[in-house]
Design an enzyme around this catalytic site. Structure first.
Site, PDB file in Angstrom:
ATOM      1  N   SER A 150     -60.741 -36.453  -3.876  1.00 51.66           N
ATOM      2  CA  SER A 150     -61.981 -35.694  -4.070  1.00 51.66           C
ATOM      3  C   SER A 150     -63.115 -36.413  -3.349  1.00 51.66           C
ATOM      4  O   SER A 150     -63.029 -37.625  -3.101  1.00 51.66           O
ATOM      5  CB  SER A 150     -62.305 -35.633  -5.568  1.00 51.66           C
ATOM      6  OG  SER A 150     -63.619 -35.173  -5.780  1.00 51.66           O
ATOM      7  N   TYR A 163     -63.745 -39.845 -13.827  1.00 48.36           N
ATOM      8  CA  TYR A 163     -63.177 -39.019 -12.750  1.00 48.36           C
ATOM      9  C   TYR A 163     -63.383 -39.717 -11.394  1.00 48.36           C
ATOM     10  O   TYR A 163     -62.442 -39.812 -10.591  1.00 48.36           O
ATOM     11  CB  TYR A 163     -63.855 -37.644 -12.758  1.00 48.36           C
ATOM     12  CG  TYR A 163     -63.288 -36.652 -11.768  1.00 48.36           C
ATOM     13  CD1 TYR A 163     -62.104 -35.969 -12.031  1.00 48.36           C
ATOM     14  CD2 TYR A 163     -63.939 -36.379 -10.567  1.00 48.36           C
ATOM     15  CE1 TYR A 163     -61.584 -35.045 -11.136  1.00 48.36           C
ATOM     16  CE2 TYR A 163     -63.429 -35.456  -9.658  1.00 48.36           C
ATOM     17  CZ  TYR A 163     -62.250 -34.790  -9.951  1.00 48.36           C
ATOM     18  OH  TYR A 163     -61.739 -33.878  -9.049  1.00 48.36           O
TER      19      TYR A 163
HETATM   20  P1  NAP Z   1     -57.567 -26.704 -12.134  1.00 47.44           P
HETATM   21  O1  NAP Z   1     -57.922 -25.365 -11.622  1.00 47.44           O
HETATM   22  O2  NAP Z   1     -58.177 -27.182 -13.397  1.00 47.44           O
HETATM   23  O3  NAP Z   1     -55.956 -26.801 -12.225  1.00 47.44           O
HETATM   24  C1  NAP Z   1     -55.394 -28.010 -12.647  1.00 47.44           C
HETATM   25  C2  NAP Z   1     -53.897 -27.958 -12.466  1.00 47.44           C
HETATM   26  O4  NAP Z   1     -53.360 -29.242 -12.795  1.00 47.44           O
HETATM   27  C3  NAP Z   1     -53.218 -26.953 -13.374  1.00 47.44           C
HETATM   28  O5  NAP Z   1     -52.113 -26.435 -12.676  1.00 47.44           O
HETATM   29  C4  NAP Z   1     -52.777 -27.815 -14.562  1.00 47.44           C
HETATM   30  O6  NAP Z   1     -51.632 -27.306 -15.236  1.00 47.44           O
HETATM   31  C5  NAP Z   1     -52.421 -29.086 -13.827  1.00 47.44           C
HETATM   32  N1  NAP Z   1     -52.436 -30.278 -14.685  1.00 47.44           N
HETATM   33  C6  NAP Z   1     -53.487 -30.812 -15.354  1.00 47.44           C
HETATM   34  N2  NAP Z   1     -53.100 -31.914 -16.013  1.00 47.44           N
HETATM   35  C7  NAP Z   1     -51.778 -32.063 -15.779  1.00 47.44           C
HETATM   36  C8  NAP Z   1     -50.817 -32.990 -16.187  1.00 47.44           C
HETATM   37  N3  NAP Z   1     -51.115 -34.000 -17.009  1.00 47.44           N
HETATM   38  N4  NAP Z   1     -49.545 -32.840 -15.749  1.00 47.44           N
HETATM   39  C9  NAP Z   1     -49.201 -31.812 -14.929  1.00 47.44           C
HETATM   40  N5  NAP Z   1     -50.077 -30.906 -14.498  1.00 47.44           N
HETATM   41  C10 NAP Z   1     -51.351 -31.024 -14.934  1.00 47.44           C
HETATM   42  O7  NAP Z   1     -57.940 -27.831 -11.061  1.00 47.44           O
HETATM   43  P2  NAP Z   1     -58.175 -27.738  -9.473  1.00 47.44           P
HETATM   44  O8  NAP Z   1     -59.619 -27.530  -9.249  1.00 47.44           O
HETATM   45  O9  NAP Z   1     -57.191 -26.839  -8.864  1.00 47.44           O
HETATM   46  O10 NAP Z   1     -57.868 -29.236  -9.071  1.00 47.44           O
HETATM   47  C11 NAP Z   1     -56.654 -29.659  -8.479  1.00 47.44           C
HETATM   48  C12 NAP Z   1     -56.840 -31.069  -7.932  1.00 47.44           C
HETATM   49  O11 NAP Z   1     -57.886 -31.048  -6.958  1.00 47.44           O
HETATM   50  C13 NAP Z   1     -57.263 -32.079  -8.994  1.00 47.44           C
HETATM   51  O12 NAP Z   1     -56.660 -33.324  -8.730  1.00 47.44           O
HETATM   52  C14 NAP Z   1     -58.760 -32.178  -8.796  1.00 47.44           C
HETATM   53  O13 NAP Z   1     -59.270 -33.404  -9.236  1.00 47.44           O
HETATM   54  C15 NAP Z   1     -58.862 -32.011  -7.296  1.00 47.44           C
HETATM   55  N6  NAP Z   1     -60.171 -31.579  -6.824  1.00 47.44           N
HETATM   56  C16 NAP Z   1     -60.729 -30.396  -7.243  1.00 47.44           C
HETATM   57  C17 NAP Z   1     -61.968 -30.017  -6.750  1.00 47.44           C
HETATM   58  C18 NAP Z   1     -62.656 -28.726  -7.150  1.00 47.44           C
HETATM   59  O14 NAP Z   1     -63.829 -28.548  -6.789  1.00 47.44           O
HETATM   60  N7  NAP Z   1     -62.010 -27.821  -7.849  1.00 47.44           N
HETATM   61  C19 NAP Z   1     -62.645 -30.854  -5.846  1.00 47.44           C
HETATM   62  C20 NAP Z   1     -62.058 -32.032  -5.445  1.00 47.44           C
HETATM   63  C21 NAP Z   1     -60.820 -32.379  -5.933  1.00 47.44           C
HETATM   64  P3  NAP Z   1     -51.761 -26.248 -16.479  1.00 47.44           P
HETATM   65  O15 NAP Z   1     -52.099 -24.917 -15.847  1.00 47.44           O
HETATM   66  O16 NAP Z   1     -50.404 -26.246 -17.093  1.00 47.44           O
HETATM   67  O17 NAP Z   1     -52.837 -26.742 -17.367  1.00 47.44           O
END
Ligand code: NAP
Length: 259
Positions: A150, A163
């Site tokens: 991130s 985070y």
């Molecule tokens: P999200 O929409 O909240 O989705 C999170 C995903 O991770 C879901 O599929 C969830 O599964 C899974 N998950 C959470 N905890 C888990 C665990 N302990 N074991 C296995 N699976 C788990 O998040 P996102 O925005 O797509 O983020 C994905 C990645 O990108 C993360 O690492 C986040 O930090 C990074 N990121 C996001 C952003 C942003 O702006 N969105 C920016 C930078 C980086 P369930 O559906 O079963 O809960």
């Protein structure tokens, strides 16, 4: 010729960025192991979308923060597909509550670090050894490990310090494995998303709408899961063969200084 049996394991692929990555790899002919923690229905939707597109995928429940679950996950994916060519460490959580760094609790620290750093670190350690064995057996040829970090790896947000710490740690984790695994031909990359429209950012939509409109990023729009997915596909498809430990920013230009 493309190997039709290639397998990608994408953690946290039931929703958001992980779903986008799984779909894009599935569309390129990768067999996709769709990991999720609790949301079986959403994971099945990811799988069904890939299958509807003519691809191959299956859902694998495992909490990446649990050692027993990680061991079971790797075993089940190998039982199903016989190989892992690409690991995408995407699963991640934000703190349940945004709390000032002076008040952050040990519980929140541990929850975030277990999922975002400790889990991916030990999953990578485990799968790297599997990849080495599969390389030596001639089963796979150009394995990759791709870590979704991130902009928080280098941007301070004092109300969600755990985070930021987890993502900064993931940057060093990328370098450690890139260094150690180069001799085997396993390239390791870090993909650094900026502000991406997913469930994770849905609680702060208005804040980021305003920041983006005010010029926070040179490219004035939200990122989409597909933006991150395209970067992952390029890495998985071996388009950067002489690069490892590399950071790919997918952030609309957030990362550079401007005047
Ligand atoms: P999200 O929409 O909240 O989705 C999170 C995903 O991770 C879901 O599929 C969830 O599964 C899974 N998950 C959470 N905890 C888990 C665990 N302990 N074991 C296995 N699976 C788990 O998040 P996102 O925005 O797509 O983020 C994905 C990645 O990108 C993360 O690492 C986040 O930090 C990074 N990121 C996001 C952003 C942003 O702006 N969105 C920016 C930078 C980086 P369930 O559906 O079963 O809960």
């Amino acid at each position: 010729m493309t190997d039709a049996n290639r397998v990608a394991l994408v953690t946290g692929a039931s929703r958001g960025i992980g779903r986008g990555i799984a779909g894009a790899l599935g569309a390129k002919g990768w067999r996709v192991a769709v990991n999720y923690r609790g949301n079986a229905k959403a994971a099945q939707e990811t799988v069904s979308a890939i299958q509807a597109d003519g691809g191959t995928a299956a859902a694998f429940q495992a909490d990446i923060g649990s050692a027993a679950d990680r061991a079971r996950l790797v075993k089940q994916v190998l039982n199903a597909y016989g190989r892992i060519d690409v690991l995408v460490n995407n699963a991640g959580v934000a703190p349940s509550q945004r709390i000032d760094v002076l008040e952050m609790t040990a519980e929140s620290y541990e929850r975030v670090m277990d999922t975002n750093l400790k889990g991916p670190f030990f999953l990578t350690q485990q799968i790297a050894k599997v990849m080495i064995d599969l390389l030596q057996a001639g089963t796979i040829t150009t394995p990759k490990i791709i870590n979704i970090s991130s902009i928080s790896a280098y941007t301070s947000s004092p109300n969600r310090g755990e985070y930021c710490l987890s993502k900064a740690g993931m940057s060093m984790m990328t370098l450690l494995f890139a260094d150690r695994l180069a001799e085997y031909g396993i390239n390791v990359y870090e993909v650094r998303p900026g502000i991406i429209a997913t469930d994770m950012t849905s609680t702060v939509t208005e804040k980021y709408d305003n920041l983006i409109a005010d010029g926070l990023t040179p490219i004035r729009r939200w990122g989409q899961p597909e933006d991150v997915a395209q970067a992952v596909v390029a890495l998985a498809e071996n388009y950067l063969p002489f690069s490892t430990g590399e950071v790919i920013n997918v952030d609309g230009g957030f990362h550079f200084r401007r005047l």
